[in-house]
Design a protein around this motif. Structure first.
Motif, PDB file in Angstrom:
ATOM      1  N   TYR A 162      77.130  59.449  26.197  1.00  0.00           N
ATOM      2  CA  TYR A 162      76.259  60.343  26.963  1.00  0.00           C
ATOM      3  C   TYR A 162      74.930  60.556  26.241  1.00  0.00           C
ATOM      4  N   TYR A 163      74.998  60.655  24.929  1.00  0.00           N
ATOM      5  CA  TYR A 163      73.777  60.839  24.151  1.00  0.00           C
ATOM      6  C   TYR A 163      72.863  59.629  24.291  1.00  0.00           C
ATOM      7  N   LEU A 164      73.446  58.425  24.166  1.00  0.00           N
ATOM      8  CA  LEU A 164      72.652  57.213  24.300  1.00  0.00           C
ATOM      9  C   LEU A 164      72.077  57.076  25.706  1.00  0.00           C
ATOM     10  N   ARG A 165      72.863  57.468  26.714  1.00  0.00           N
ATOM     11  CA  ARG A 165      72.366  57.409  28.084  1.00  0.00           C
ATOM     12  C   ARG A 165      71.207  58.383  28.293  1.00  0.00           C
ATOM     13  N   ASP A 166      71.344  59.584  27.741  1.00  0.00           N
ATOM     14  CA  ASP A 166      70.262  60.560  27.852  1.00  0.00           C
ATOM     15  C   ASP A 166      69.004  60.070  27.141  1.00  0.00           C
ATOM     16  N   ARG A 167      69.198  59.457  25.972  1.00  0.00           N
ATOM     17  CA  ARG A 167      68.046  58.930  25.255  1.00  0.00           C
ATOM     18  C   ARG A 167      67.373  57.805  26.044  1.00  0.00           C
ATOM     19  N   GLU A 168      68.172  56.961  26.698  1.00  0.00           N
ATOM     20  CA  GLU A 168      67.616  55.885  27.512  1.00  0.00           C
ATOM     21  C   GLU A 168      66.822  56.444  28.685  1.00  0.00           C
ATOM     22  N   GLU A 169      67.354  57.487  29.325  1.00  0.00           N
ATOM     23  CA  GLU A 169      66.641  58.109  30.427  1.00  0.00           C
ATOM     24  C   GLU A 169      65.338  58.744  29.952  1.00  0.00           C
ATOM     25  N   GLU A 170      65.368  59.354  28.775  1.00  0.00           N
ATOM     26  CA  GLU A 170      64.145  59.942  28.227  1.00  0.00           C
ATOM     27  C   GLU A 170      63.097  58.870  27.962  1.00  0.00           C
ATOM     28  N   MET A 171      63.537  57.730  27.418  1.00  0.00           N
ATOM     29  CA  MET A 171      62.595  56.644  27.153  1.00  0.00           C
ATOM     30  C   MET A 171      62.038  56.076  28.456  1.00  0.00           C
ATOM     31  N   GLN A 172      62.885  55.951  29.480  1.00  0.00           N
ATOM     32  CA  GLN A 172      62.396  55.463  30.764  1.00  0.00           C
ATOM     33  C   GLN A 172      61.394  56.436  31.376  1.00  0.00           C
ATOM     34  N   ASP A 173      61.689  57.729  31.288  1.00  0.00           N
ATOM     35  CA  ASP A 173      60.747  58.735  31.800  1.00  0.00           C
ATOM     36  C   ASP A 173      59.426  58.666  31.041  1.00  0.00           C
ATOM     37  N   LEU A 174      59.510  58.481  29.721  1.00  0.00           N
ATOM     38  CA  LEU A 174      58.295  58.373  28.922  1.00  0.00           C
ATOM     39  C   LEU A 174      57.489  57.140  29.311  1.00  0.00           C
ATOM     40  N   ASN A 175      58.178  56.013  29.549  1.00  0.00           N
ATOM     41  CA  ASN A 175      57.483  54.788  29.960  1.00  0.00           C
ATOM     42  C   ASN A 175      56.805  54.963  31.315  1.00  0.00           C
ATOM     43  N   ARG A 176      57.525  55.582  32.260  1.00  0.00           N
ATOM     44  CA  ARG A 176      56.935  55.801  33.575  1.00  0.00           C
ATOM     45  C   ARG A 176      55.738  56.738  33.485  1.00  0.00           C
ATOM     46  N   SER A 177      55.876  57.786  32.681  1.00  0.00           N
ATOM     47  CA  SER A 177      54.768  58.724  32.518  1.00  0.00           C
ATOM     48  C   SER A 177      53.559  58.047  31.876  1.00  0.00           C
ATOM     49  N   THR A 178      53.822  57.198  30.873  1.00  0.00           N
ATOM     50  CA  THR A 178      52.725  56.484  30.205  1.00  0.00           C
ATOM     51  C   THR A 178      52.042  55.515  31.160  1.00  0.00           C
ATOM     52  N   ASN A 179      52.836  54.778  31.946  1.00  0.00           N
ATOM     53  CA  ASN A 179      52.257  53.836  32.908  1.00  0.00           C
ATOM     54  C   ASN A 179      51.417  54.554  33.951  1.00  0.00           C
ATOM     55  N   THR A 180      51.902  55.710  34.421  1.00  0.00           N
ATOM     56  CA  THR A 180      51.140  56.482  35.409  1.00  0.00           C
ATOM     57  C   THR A 180      49.819  56.966  34.821  1.00  0.00           C
ATOM     58  N   LYS A 181      49.862  57.468  33.607  1.00  0.00           N
ATOM     59  CA  LYS A 181      48.630  57.936  32.962  1.00  0.00           C
ATOM     60  C   LYS A 181      47.650  56.793  32.738  1.00  0.00           C
ATOM     61  N   MET A 182      48.174  55.629  32.338  1.00  0.00           N
ATOM     62  CA  MET A 182      47.300  54.472  32.136  1.00  0.00           C
ATOM     63  C   MET A 182      46.676  54.021  33.447  1.00  0.00           C
ATOM     64  N   ALA A 183      47.433  54.084  34.531  1.00  0.00           N
ATOM     65  CA  ALA A 183      46.892  53.706  35.837  1.00  0.00           C
ATOM     66  C   ALA A 183      45.763  54.648  36.241  1.00  0.00           C
ATOM     67  N   TRP A 184      45.983  55.958  36.092  1.00  0.00           N
ATOM     68  CA  TRP A 184      44.934  56.929  36.418  1.00  0.00           C
ATOM     69  C   TRP A 184      43.725  56.762  35.502  1.00  0.00           C
ATOM     70  N   LEU A 185      43.956  56.450  34.236  1.00  0.00           N
ATOM     71  CA  LEU A 185      42.852  56.216  33.315  1.00  0.00           C
ATOM     72  C   LEU A 185      42.038  54.992  33.721  1.00  0.00           C
ATOM     73  N   SER A 186      42.743  53.939  34.180  1.00  0.00           N
ATOM     74  CA  SER A 186      42.045  52.743  34.642  1.00  0.00           C
ATOM     75  C   SER A 186      41.190  53.047  35.863  1.00  0.00           C
ATOM     76  N   VAL A 187      41.749  53.811  36.825  1.00  0.00           N
ATOM     77  CA  VAL A 187      40.981  54.178  38.018  1.00  0.00           C
ATOM     78  C   VAL A 187      39.776  55.025  37.641  1.00  0.00           C
ATOM     79  N   LEU A 188      39.975  55.993  36.749  1.00  0.00           N
ATOM     80  CA  LEU A 188      38.869  56.840  36.311  1.00  0.00           C
ATOM     81  C   LEU A 188      37.797  56.020  35.606  1.00  0.00           C
ATOM     82  N   SER A 189      38.215  55.080  34.756  1.00  0.00           N
ATOM     83  CA  SER A 189      37.258  54.221  34.059  1.00  0.00           C
ATOM     84  C   SER A 189      36.465  53.374  35.045  1.00  0.00           C
ATOM     85  N   PHE A 190      37.126  52.904  36.097  1.00  0.00           N
ATOM     86  CA  PHE A 190      36.445  52.092  37.117  1.00  0.00           C
ATOM     87  C   PHE A 190      35.353  52.897  37.804  1.00  0.00           C
ATOM     88  N   PHE A 191      35.686  54.132  38.218  1.00  0.00           N
ATOM     89  CA  PHE A 191      34.695  54.961  38.904  1.00  0.00           C
ATOM     90  C   PHE A 191      33.570  55.382  37.958  1.00  0.00           C
TER      91      PHE A 191
END
Length: 214
Positions: A162-191
Motif C-alpha cells: 500500500y505504501y509503494l502504491r501510494d508513493r506511485e500515485e503521488e509520483m504520477q500526480d506530481l508528473n501530471r502537475s508538472t506537465n500541466t504547469k509546463m504546458a501553461w508556461l509554454s502557452v504563456l511564453s508563446f503569447f
C-alpha cells in the motif's frame, strides 16, 4: 502506580521497534530504583519478552537483595504482566491497542546499595515468531502464536504494498502537475513572444513613419 512513587527514579529507555534485530538490552539497576523500557506495538501484534538478573556469584543462589519486580502495562495502563521478587521470567501477549507499552523493572530497597545487572530481550510482531517456547510457557497456544506471527507477516507485506502504491500515485500526480504547469508556461511564453514581436513591429513602424521612410 509505582512509576510515580517519589522514592523511585524512573528512566525511560526507548527501543526502535523497526530494527531488523531483536530488542536486546543489558542495563544496571540500583537498589530502590526503577528503570522502564518502552516499545511501540501495533494492535493485534504478538509480543514476547524474557528477563533475568545476572548472578554475581556463579554457582550460588541469588541473594534476596538481587530480586526484582516487573510490570508490563499498555499505553492506557492495562496490566499484561506482573511479577514480584523474582530473578527471571518471561511474558507473552497479543496487543489489543496500539501505542507505547512499558516494561518497568524495580529493585528492592537495600542498605548498603547494590547494583543489579539485568538482561532483557523483547520481540514484537514477526520478530517474535521464533519464540514459541516462551509463548507456550506463558500459556499462549502455539498454534495461535504461529497464526498471529503469519498474520503479522502478511500485514507487513500489505502495508508495504500500500505504501509503494501510494508513493506511485503521488509520483504520477506530481508528473501530471508538472506537465500541466509546463504546458501553461509554454502557452504563456508563446503569447509573451507574440506580444513582444507586436510591440517591436509597432515601434519600428512608428520610427520609420517619423523618418518618412514609409
Amino acid at each position: 502506580m509505582f512509576l510515580r512513587s517519589p522514592k523511585l527514579c524512573t528512566v525511560v529507555l526507548i527501543l526502535a521497534i523497526w530494527s531488523p534485530i531483536s530488542n536486546s538490552l543489558h542495563f544496571d539497576l540500583h537498589s530502590g530504583r526503577t528503570k522502564c523500557v518502552a516499545e511501540d506495538i501495533k494492535s493485534n501484534s504478538m509480543t514476547v519478552g524474557k528477563y533475568s538478573v545476572d548472578n554475581p556469584h556463579e554457582g550460588q543462589a541469588l541473594p534476596q537483595s538481587h530480586k526484582i519486580s516487573v510490570k508490563v502495562t499498555s499505553t492506557s495502563g492495562n496490566n499484561h504482566h506482573h511479577a514480584e521478587q523474582v530473578d527471571s521470567g518471561q511474558f507473552a501477549f497479543s496487543a489489543v491497542e496500539s501505542g507505547d507499552y512499558m516494561a518497568c523493572f524495580s529493585a528492592v530497597d537495600h542498605k548498603p546499595e547494590v547494583t543489579l545487572s539485568i538482561d532483557f530481550e523483547w520481540r514484537t510482531g514477526v520478530q517474535s515468531k521464533s519464540w514459541a517456547s516462551v509463548a507456550k510457557k506463558s500459556k499462549v497456544e502455539v498454534m495461535e502464536f504461529e497464526v498471529k506471527s503469519l498474520l503479522d507477516t502478511v500485514n507487513s507485506i500489505h502495508e508495504e504494498m500500500y505504501y509503494l502504491r501510494d508513493r506511485e500515485e503521488e509520483m504520477q500526480d506530481l508528473n501530471r502537475s508538472t506537465n500541466t504547469k509546463m504546458a501553461w508556461l509554454s502557452v504563456l511564453s508563446f503569447f509573451v513572444c507574440i506580444g513582444v514581436a507586436g510591440m517591436q513591429f509597432l515601434h519600428l513602424k512608428t520610427f520609420f513613419e517619423k523618418k518618412k521612410v514609409i
